[in-house]
Design an enzyme around this catalytic site. Structure first.
Site, PDB file in Angstrom:
ATOM      1  CG  LEU A  18      32.317 -34.921  69.663  1.00  0.00           C
ATOM      2  CD1 LEU A  18      32.221 -33.975  68.462  1.00  0.00           C
ATOM      3  CD2 LEU A  18      32.819 -36.289  69.208  1.00  0.00           C
ATOM      4  N   GLY A  19      34.117 -34.244  74.148  1.00  0.00           N
ATOM      5  CA  GLY A  19      35.097 -33.619  75.038  1.00  0.00           C
ATOM      6  C   GLY A  19      36.027 -34.630  75.682  1.00  0.00           C
ATOM      7  CG  ASP A  42      30.229 -32.068  71.415  1.00  0.00           C
ATOM      8  OD1 ASP A  42      30.782 -32.520  72.432  1.00  0.00           O
ATOM      9  OD2 ASP A  42      30.420 -30.899  71.014  1.00  0.00           O
ATOM     10  CB  ILE A  43      27.664 -27.786  70.193  1.00  0.00           C
ATOM     11  CG1 ILE A  43      26.968 -26.656  69.467  1.00  0.00           C
ATOM     12  CG2 ILE A  43      29.121 -27.449  70.490  1.00  0.00           C
ATOM     13  CD1 ILE A  43      26.798 -25.406  70.315  1.00  0.00           C
ATOM     14  CE1 TYR A 141      33.330 -25.914  84.884  1.00  0.00           C
ATOM     15  CE2 TYR A 141      34.992 -25.845  86.613  1.00  0.00           C
ATOM     16  CZ  TYR A 141      34.252 -26.565  85.698  1.00  0.00           C
ATOM     17  OH  TYR A 141      34.414 -27.924  85.594  1.00  0.00           O
ATOM     18  CE  LYS A 145      30.692 -27.991  86.150  1.00  0.00           C
ATOM     19  NZ  LYS A 145      29.965 -28.969  85.330  1.00  0.00           N
TER      20      LYS A 145
HETATM   21  P1  NAD Z   1      35.286 -30.595  77.483  1.00  0.00           P
HETATM   22  O1  NAD Z   1      35.398 -29.105  77.362  1.00  0.00           O
HETATM   23  O2  NAD Z   1      36.435 -31.415  77.084  1.00  0.00           O
HETATM   24  O3  NAD Z   1      34.005 -31.088  76.690  1.00  0.00           O
HETATM   25  C1  NAD Z   1      32.790 -30.407  76.707  1.00  0.00           C
HETATM   26  C2  NAD Z   1      32.075 -30.691  75.415  1.00  0.00           C
HETATM   27  O4  NAD Z   1      30.860 -29.932  75.428  1.00  0.00           O
HETATM   28  C3  NAD Z   1      32.859 -30.257  74.179  1.00  0.00           C
HETATM   29  O5  NAD Z   1      33.010 -31.349  73.297  1.00  0.00           O
HETATM   30  C4  NAD Z   1      32.007 -29.151  73.559  1.00  0.00           C
HETATM   31  O6  NAD Z   1      32.002 -29.158  72.148  1.00  0.00           O
HETATM   32  C5  NAD Z   1      30.621 -29.470  74.120  1.00  0.00           C
HETATM   33  N1  NAD Z   1      29.733 -28.325  74.161  1.00  0.00           N
HETATM   34  C6  NAD Z   1      30.029 -27.047  74.455  1.00  0.00           C
HETATM   35  N2  NAD Z   1      28.929 -26.271  74.355  1.00  0.00           N
HETATM   36  C7  NAD Z   1      27.906 -27.099  74.022  1.00  0.00           C
HETATM   37  C8  NAD Z   1      26.530 -26.910  73.756  1.00  0.00           C
HETATM   38  N3  NAD Z   1      25.967 -25.705  73.828  1.00  0.00           N
HETATM   39  N4  NAD Z   1      25.772 -27.984  73.442  1.00  0.00           N
HETATM   40  C9  NAD Z   1      26.329 -29.218  73.354  1.00  0.00           C
HETATM   41  N5  NAD Z   1      27.648 -29.452  73.546  1.00  0.00           N
HETATM   42  C10 NAD Z   1      28.417 -28.405  73.884  1.00  0.00           C
HETATM   43  O7  NAD Z   1      34.858 -30.890  78.990  1.00  0.00           O
HETATM   44  P2  NAD Z   1      35.111 -32.216  79.819  1.00  0.00           P
HETATM   45  O8  NAD Z   1      36.448 -32.100  80.445  1.00  0.00           O
HETATM   46  O9  NAD Z   1      34.778 -33.404  79.032  1.00  0.00           O
HETATM   47  O10 NAD Z   1      34.060 -31.989  80.995  1.00  0.00           O
HETATM   48  C11 NAD Z   1      32.767 -32.545  80.990  1.00  0.00           C
HETATM   49  C12 NAD Z   1      32.088 -32.173  82.277  1.00  0.00           C
HETATM   50  O11 NAD Z   1      32.891 -32.588  83.393  1.00  0.00           O
HETATM   51  C13 NAD Z   1      31.868 -30.672  82.478  1.00  0.00           C
HETATM   52  O12 NAD Z   1      30.667 -30.475  83.170  1.00  0.00           O
HETATM   53  C14 NAD Z   1      33.027 -30.258  83.353  1.00  0.00           C
HETATM   54  O13 NAD Z   1      32.716 -29.126  84.105  1.00  0.00           O
HETATM   55  C15 NAD Z   1      33.167 -31.486  84.227  1.00  0.00           C
HETATM   56  N6  NAD Z   1      34.500 -31.586  84.822  1.00  0.00           N
HETATM   57  C16 NAD Z   1      35.585 -31.855  84.061  1.00  0.00           C
HETATM   58  C17 NAD Z   1      36.842 -31.938  84.644  1.00  0.00           C
HETATM   59  C18 NAD Z   1      38.077 -32.217  83.846  1.00  0.00           C
HETATM   60  O14 NAD Z   1      39.197 -32.115  84.395  1.00  0.00           O
HETATM   61  N7  NAD Z   1      37.966 -32.596  82.572  1.00  0.00           N
HETATM   62  C19 NAD Z   1      36.982 -31.747  86.026  1.00  0.00           C
HETATM   63  C20 NAD Z   1      35.856 -31.427  86.776  1.00  0.00           C
HETATM   64  C21 NAD Z   1      34.609 -31.389  86.160  1.00  0.00           C
HETATM   65  C1  AKB Z   2      38.984 -27.064  85.234  1.00  0.00           C
HETATM   66  O1  AKB Z   2      40.183 -26.908  85.514  1.00  0.00           O
HETATM   67  O2  AKB Z   2      38.214 -26.142  84.941  1.00  0.00           O
HETATM   68  C2  AKB Z   2      38.422 -28.457  85.340  1.00  0.00           C
HETATM   69  C3  AKB Z   2      37.845 -28.669  86.685  1.00  0.00           C
HETATM   70  C4  AKB Z   2      38.731 -29.044  87.808  1.00  0.00           C
HETATM   71  O3  AKB Z   2      36.664 -28.502  86.865  1.00  0.00           O
HETATM   72  N1  AKB Z   2      39.449 -29.386  85.026  1.00  0.00           N
END
Ligand code: NAD
Ligand code: AKB
Length: 325
Positions: A18-19, A42-43, A141, A145
């Site tokens: 849902l993220g 999702d949680i 964080y 990673k």
């Molecule tokens: P987000 O925070 O939008 O979504 C994460 C989802 O994980 C949320 O819907 C949340 O409800 C769910 N969640 C949290 N705890 C949980 C649990 N215990 N069990 C199950 N679900 C749980 O994050 P995102 O932006 O969609 O990122 C997804 C992945 O991509 C992450 O690993 C993040 O580090 C990585 N990432 C994202 C970005 C970015 O800019 N969005 C950049 C680099 C890396």
């Molecule tokens: C954050 O800012 O934490 C993320 C990422 C770059 O991993 N968007």
């Protein structure tokens, strides 16, 4: 069966669906494999998405085995800003949660995609980050990673990742990261004509449009494992890099009265510890990665789509939008 061997294909599992990324990746995966083949979890609760907490090791194993999952996209995590507020929880969800998913993947011989981030780099990294460089992140964080990338290589399964830059999208809000300003600014520009930005105007970070990020994910997962190097734990991929000021100016091409103030908070220190740009020659050479969206193209698409969503929302609530873009 050993790593990389052909396996009969089963269903696809997405955690954290849902993220910001999951909202669009699930759509793309359902388009590719068919709706029923993709199980979104999702949680949090939502229609079309099952509850699955990645801390529930048995629950994951039961689902992966019971639903014959052969491909997992593990997106559940805490991002940098939320993670620094609660480092223990960040470690638990990002590292223990990942280990739980790896264990389930291993038992069912499933392939795994687990995202990394530009947050793996620390202040000692060159401002244009190469694929191979010491990884000394200052945020918890970022450290989670780095562990994730190492597990990709040591886990003994087909596990791959991408060091996503800050991702910009309109379908779901950004989830508590440092780069969230590059998403929030569009909503603020359209709703209030003003944004109070939490990083300095000269803050320059690697960013990417979600369309490019989803395409990169699918392209990497389609590539034969034997043709990928150990960079597969976390490939550098570049979208475009720009300062917060350049983002404001690009938005002002469409909204000339938009104003932005800059009041850096703690997230400035995380941003300052990350590189300005990403070198993605390894991803290009190994699996042909190339981005499509530059800054102005991202801004044009974001504003156009947010305007459309606004018009749809106004219509369904019976109001009258101004209809202009
Ligand atoms: P987000 O925070 O939008 O979504 C994460 C989802 O994980 C949320 O819907 C949340 O409800 C769910 N969640 C949290 N705890 C949980 C649990 N215990 N069990 C199950 N679900 C749980 O994050 P995102 O932006 O969609 O990122 C997804 C992945 O991509 C992450 O690993 C993040 O580090 C990585 N990432 C994202 C970005 C970015 O800019 N969005 C950049 C680099 C890396
Ligand atoms: C954050 O800012 O934490 C993320 C990422 C770059 O991993 N968007």
């Amino acid at each position: 069966m050993s790593i990389g061997m052909d396996r009969p294909s089963g269903r696809v599992l997405v955690t954290g669906a849902l993220g910001q990324i999951g909202t669009e990746l699930v759509e793309a995966l359902r388009e590719k494999h068919g709706h029923k083949a993709v199980i979104a979890t999702d949680i949090r609760e939502s229609k079309g998405c099952q509850i699955l907490d990645v801390m529930d090791k048995e629950g994951i194993e039961k689902l992966v085995h019971g639903e014959n999952i052969t491909e997992i996209y593990h997106l559940a995590a805490l991002l940098s800003a939320t993670g620094e507020k609660n480092p223990e929880l960040c470690w638990k969800i990002n590292v223990i949660g990942l280990e739980n998913v790896i264990s389930a993947a291993k038992k069912n011989n499933a392939r795994l995609f687990s995202p990394s981030s530009i947050a793996v780099f620390g202040p000692d990294c060159p401002k244009i980050a190469p694929q191979i460089t010491p990884l000394n992140p200052t945020t918890v964080y970022g450290k989670t990673k780095v562990v994730g990338e190492q597990l990709a290589i040591t886990s003994g399964i087909d596990m791959r990742g991408i060091r996503y830059p800050g991702l910009i999208s309109y379908k779901a809000p950004a989830g508590g990261g440092t780069t969230d300003y590059a998403v929030e600014i569009f909503h603020a520009a359209l709703e209030n004509g003003h944004y109070d930005c939490f990083v300095r105007e000269d803050t320059r970070l690697p960013m990417m449009y979600m369309d490019d990020a989803i395409r990169a994910t699918l392209e990497l997962m389609d590539f034969p494992l034997e043709d990928l190097s150990e960079a597969r734990g976390g490939y550098n991929i570049s979208g475009c890099s720009f300062t917060a000021k350049a983002l404001v100016e690009s938005i002002q091409r469409h909204l000339p009265h938009f104003t932005c103030t800059f009041n850096p908070d703690i997230r400035q220190t995380y941003a300052d510890s990350w590189p300005d740009e990403i070198q993605d020659d390894v991803a290009y050479n190994e699996w042909g990665w190339k981005a499509n969206f530059d800054l102005d193209k991202i801004v044009d698409d974001m504003l156009e789509n947010l305007k459309i969503s606004e018009r749809v929302a106004t219509r369904s609530s019976g109001g009258s939008g101004d209809g202009s873009f």
